[in-house]
Design a protein around this motif. Structure first.
Motif, PDB file in Angstrom:
ATOM      1  N   TYR A  62       0.824  -1.215   0.000  1.00  0.00           N
ATOM      2  CA  TYR A  62       0.000   0.000   0.000  1.00  0.00           C
ATOM      3  C   TYR A  62       0.859   1.267   0.000  1.00  0.00           C
ATOM      4  CZ  TYR A  62      -3.359   3.491   1.730  1.00  0.00           C
ATOM      5  OH  TYR A  62      -4.134   4.613   1.890  1.00  0.00           O
ATOM      6  N   TYR A  63       1.951   1.250   0.750  1.00  0.00           N
ATOM      7  CA  TYR A  63       2.741   2.475   0.916  1.00  0.00           C
ATOM      8  C   TYR A  63       3.656   2.767  -0.262  1.00  0.00           C
ATOM      9  CZ  TYR A  63       1.224   2.312   5.804  1.00  0.00           C
ATOM     10  OH  TYR A  63       0.472   2.289   6.949  1.00  0.00           O
ATOM     11  N   ASP A  64       3.851   1.797  -1.144  1.00  0.00           N
ATOM     12  CA  ASP A  64       4.756   1.994  -2.274  1.00  0.00           C
ATOM     13  C   ASP A  64       4.269   3.152  -3.143  1.00  0.00           C
ATOM     14  OD1 ASP A  64       5.642  -0.333  -1.143  1.00  0.00           O
ATOM     15  OD2 ASP A  64       5.453  -1.568  -2.954  1.00  0.00           O
ATOM     16  N   GLY A  65       5.124   4.152  -3.321  1.00  0.00           N
ATOM     17  CA  GLY A  65       4.768   5.290  -4.157  1.00  0.00           C
ATOM     18  C   GLY A  65       4.030   6.400  -3.440  1.00  0.00           C
ATOM     19  N   THR A  66       3.727   6.216  -2.153  1.00  0.00           N
ATOM     20  CA  THR A  66       3.117   7.313  -1.397  1.00  0.00           C
ATOM     21  C   THR A  66       4.215   8.285  -0.974  1.00  0.00           C
ATOM     22  OG1 THR A  66       3.269   6.135   0.736  1.00  0.00           O
ATOM     23  CG2 THR A  66       1.240   5.851  -0.557  1.00  0.00           C
ATOM     24  N   ILE A  67       3.817   9.410  -0.405  1.00  0.00           N
ATOM     25  CA  ILE A  67       4.777  10.472  -0.093  1.00  0.00           C
ATOM     26  C   ILE A  67       4.645  10.925   1.359  1.00  0.00           C
ATOM     27  CG2 ILE A  67       4.816  11.342  -2.471  1.00  0.00           C
ATOM     28  CD1 ILE A  67       2.915  13.614  -1.518  1.00  0.00           C
ATOM     29  N   PHE A  68       5.684  11.623   1.813  1.00  0.00           N
ATOM     30  CA  PHE A  68       5.565  12.409   3.040  1.00  0.00           C
ATOM     31  C   PHE A  68       4.928  13.742   2.623  1.00  0.00           C
ATOM     32  CE2 PHE A  68       8.701   9.360   4.504  1.00  0.00           C
ATOM     33  CZ  PHE A  68       8.281   9.124   5.807  1.00  0.00           C
ATOM     34  N   HIS A  69       3.640  13.868   2.886  1.00  0.00           N
ATOM     35  CA  HIS A  69       2.890  15.000   2.351  1.00  0.00           C
ATOM     36  C   HIS A  69       2.794  16.174   3.326  1.00  0.00           C
ATOM     37  CE1 HIS A  69      -0.096  12.712   4.679  1.00  0.00           C
ATOM     38  NE2 HIS A  69      -0.688  13.882   4.872  1.00  0.00           N
ATOM     39  N   GLN A  78       4.870  13.581   8.196  1.00  0.00           N
ATOM     40  CA  GLN A  78       3.698  12.700   8.077  1.00  0.00           C
ATOM     41  C   GLN A  78       3.588  12.163   6.663  1.00  0.00           C
ATOM     42  OE1 GLN A  78       0.052  14.415   9.581  1.00  0.00           O
ATOM     43  NE2 GLN A  78      -1.243  13.064   8.372  1.00  0.00           N
ATOM     44  N   GLY A  79       3.231  10.868   6.558  1.00  0.00           N
ATOM     45  CA  GLY A  79       3.105  10.274   5.236  1.00  0.00           C
ATOM     46  C   GLY A  79       2.230   9.044   5.248  1.00  0.00           C
ATOM     47  N   GLY A  80       2.238   8.362   4.079  1.00  0.00           N
ATOM     48  CA  GLY A  80       1.554   7.084   3.985  1.00  0.00           C
ATOM     49  C   GLY A  80       0.122   7.126   3.515  1.00  0.00           C
ATOM     50  N   GLY A  81      -0.326   8.235   2.929  1.00  0.00           N
ATOM     51  CA  GLY A  81      -1.726   8.278   2.525  1.00  0.00           C
ATOM     52  C   GLY A  81      -2.014   8.939   1.191  1.00  0.00           C
ATOM     53  N   PHE A  82      -1.001   9.624   0.618  1.00  0.00           N
ATOM     54  CA  PHE A  82      -1.220  10.369  -0.623  1.00  0.00           C
ATOM     55  C   PHE A  82      -0.208   9.960  -1.681  1.00  0.00           C
ATOM     56  CE2 PHE A  82      -3.385  13.047   2.391  1.00  0.00           C
ATOM     57  CZ  PHE A  82      -4.415  13.649   1.679  1.00  0.00           C
ATOM     58  N   THR A  83      -0.640  10.016  -2.936  1.00  0.00           N
ATOM     59  CA  THR A  83       0.246   9.782  -4.069  1.00  0.00           C
ATOM     60  C   THR A  83       0.972  11.091  -4.401  1.00  0.00           C
ATOM     61  OG1 THR A  83      -1.491  10.348  -5.668  1.00  0.00           O
ATOM     62  CG2 THR A  83      -1.316   8.033  -4.985  1.00  0.00           C
ATOM     63  N   GLN A  84       1.917  11.023  -5.342  1.00  0.00           N
ATOM     64  CA  GLN A  84       2.705  12.210  -5.691  1.00  0.00           C
ATOM     65  C   GLN A  84       1.853  13.334  -6.252  1.00  0.00           C
ATOM     66  OE1 GLN A  84       6.602  11.742  -7.571  1.00  0.00           O
ATOM     67  NE2 GLN A  84       6.429   9.525  -7.304  1.00  0.00           N
ATOM     68  N   ASP A  90      -7.454   5.088  -0.945  1.00  0.00           N
ATOM     69  CA  ASP A  90      -8.491   4.411  -0.167  1.00  0.00           C
ATOM     70  C   ASP A  90      -7.831   3.560   0.916  1.00  0.00           C
ATOM     71  OD1 ASP A  90     -10.490   5.500  -1.753  1.00  0.00           O
ATOM     72  OD2 ASP A  90     -10.490   3.791  -3.137  1.00  0.00           O
ATOM     73  N   THR A  91      -8.542   3.388   2.025  1.00  0.00           N
ATOM     74  CA  THR A  91      -7.997   2.630   3.147  1.00  0.00           C
ATOM     75  C   THR A  91      -9.014   1.598   3.633  1.00  0.00           C
ATOM     76  OG1 THR A  91      -8.873   4.134   4.838  1.00  0.00           O
ATOM     77  CG2 THR A  91      -6.709   4.657   3.910  1.00  0.00           C
ATOM     78  N   ARG A  92      -8.560   0.761   4.543  1.00  0.00           N
ATOM     79  CA  ARG A  92      -9.459  -0.128   5.253  1.00  0.00           C
ATOM     80  C   ARG A  92     -10.143   0.666   6.370  1.00  0.00           C
ATOM     81  NH1 ARG A  92      -4.772  -2.959   5.314  1.00  0.00           N
ATOM     82  NH2 ARG A  92      -4.654  -2.779   7.579  1.00  0.00           N
ATOM     83  N   ALA A  93     -10.946  -0.017   7.156  1.00  0.00           N
ATOM     84  CA  ALA A  93     -11.671   0.630   8.244  1.00  0.00           C
ATOM     85  C   ALA A  93     -10.693   1.154   9.302  1.00  0.00           C
ATOM     86  CB  ALA A  93     -12.648  -0.353   8.877  1.00  0.00           C
ATOM     87  N   PRO A  94     -11.068   2.213  10.023  1.00  0.00           N
ATOM     88  CA  PRO A  94     -10.212   2.743  11.103  1.00  0.00           C
ATOM     89  C   PRO A  94      -9.977   1.702  12.189  1.00  0.00           C
ATOM     90  CG  PRO A  94     -11.955   4.305  10.534  1.00  0.00           C
ATOM     91  CD  PRO A  94     -12.286   3.015   9.838  1.00  0.00           C
ATOM     92  N   ILE A  95      -8.923   1.925  12.966  1.00  0.00           N
ATOM     93  CA  ILE A  95      -8.554   0.991  14.026  1.00  0.00           C
ATOM     94  C   ILE A  95      -8.720   1.636  15.401  1.00  0.00           C
ATOM     95  CG2 ILE A  95      -6.929  -0.271  12.569  1.00  0.00           C
ATOM     96  CD1 ILE A  95      -4.666   1.296  13.957  1.00  0.00           C
ATOM     97  N   ALA A 123      -4.247   4.422   7.708  1.00  0.00           N
ATOM     98  CA  ALA A 123      -2.937   4.051   7.160  1.00  0.00           C
ATOM     99  C   ALA A 123      -1.855   5.094   7.418  1.00  0.00           C
ATOM    100  CB  ALA A 123      -3.060   3.826   5.647  1.00  0.00           C
ATOM    101  N   GLN A 124      -2.235   6.359   7.556  1.00  0.00           N
ATOM    102  CA  GLN A 124      -1.235   7.408   7.688  1.00  0.00           C
ATOM    103  C   GLN A 124      -0.539   7.361   9.049  1.00  0.00           C
ATOM    104  OE1 GLN A 124      -2.215  11.412   6.380  1.00  0.00           O
ATOM    105  NE2 GLN A 124      -3.888  10.618   5.105  1.00  0.00           N
TER     106      GLN A 124
END
Length: 202
Positions: A62-69, A78-84, A90-95, A123-124
């Motif tokens: 999932y994290y491949d290609g995401t950015i520190f946005h 902070q990162g792990g949720g947006f593309t370049q 999209d993510t799974r349900a909150p935890i 995911a972020q």
């Protein structure tokens, strides 16, 4: 001279701060970024649901290609949720929020990013670039759940923290040059060579 003393104090503070965290071995992952690589120890015992959630995203790529946005010097990255192109994935349900696990948001630790709703993390994540105890849980008030720490590569965190940022509406503090997460993989511990038995032969 004052600057040298200040830098030395900051370095010592980081060592002491990380030393205050539990030392038991947890799962290791390597995060490869366009700014360099990080090795991250995950606190599976203290944050089992958070670590399992993170590792599932890792396994899925999932994290491949995401950015520190979102990069704020003197605070966190902070990162792990947006593309370049700043498209939110999209993510799974909150935890469940595991911020009451006794771990503090010290420099070098990883925590789950969330909204104002305490159980909204998906995911972020963010990496604290300084000690941020104000993000910890307080009594019945939820904080931001610490689930890992950078065991190697804090120089990369410092590099990312100092990158110039801009505004890409509605997002602020976005690096002008994308800092890309190229991939995250589990680190397999190297196998130890078998010990030779002393046969007593001369």
């Amino acid at each position: 001279m004052k600057q040298i003393l200040r830098n030395t104090a900051l370095s010592c503070g980081l060592i002491i701060g990380l030393g205050a965290l539990p030392l038991q071995a947890g799962p290791l992952v390597q995060m490869q970024t366009s700014a360099g690589n990080l090795e991250i120890e995950l606190f599976e015992e203290q944050a089992p649901k958070t670590v399992a959630n993170f590792l599932q995203y890792v396994d899925e790529g999932y994290y491949d290609g995401t950015i520190f946005h979102r990069v704020i010097p003197g605070f966190m990255i902070q990162g792990g949720g947006f593309t370049q192109d700043m498209q939110k994935k999209d993510t799974r349900a909150p935890i469940e929020n595991e911020s009451g696990n006794g771990l503090s948001n010290l420099a070098g630790t990883l925590s789950m990013a969330r909204t104002s709703a305490p159980h909204s993390a998906t995911a972020q994540f963010f990496i604290n670039s300084v000690d941020n105890p104000r993000l910890d849980a307080r009594g019945s008030q939820h904080g931001y759940a610490v689930f890992g720490r950078v065991s190697k590569g804090m120089d990369v965190v410092s590099t990312i923290s100092s990158t110039p940022t801009t505004v890409r509406p509605p997002h602020r503090d976005v690096p002008q040059t994308p800092i890309v997460i190229l991939g995250i993989q589990p680190v397999t511990a190297p196998m130890q060579a078998p010990q030779q038995q002393d046969t007593g032969a001369q």
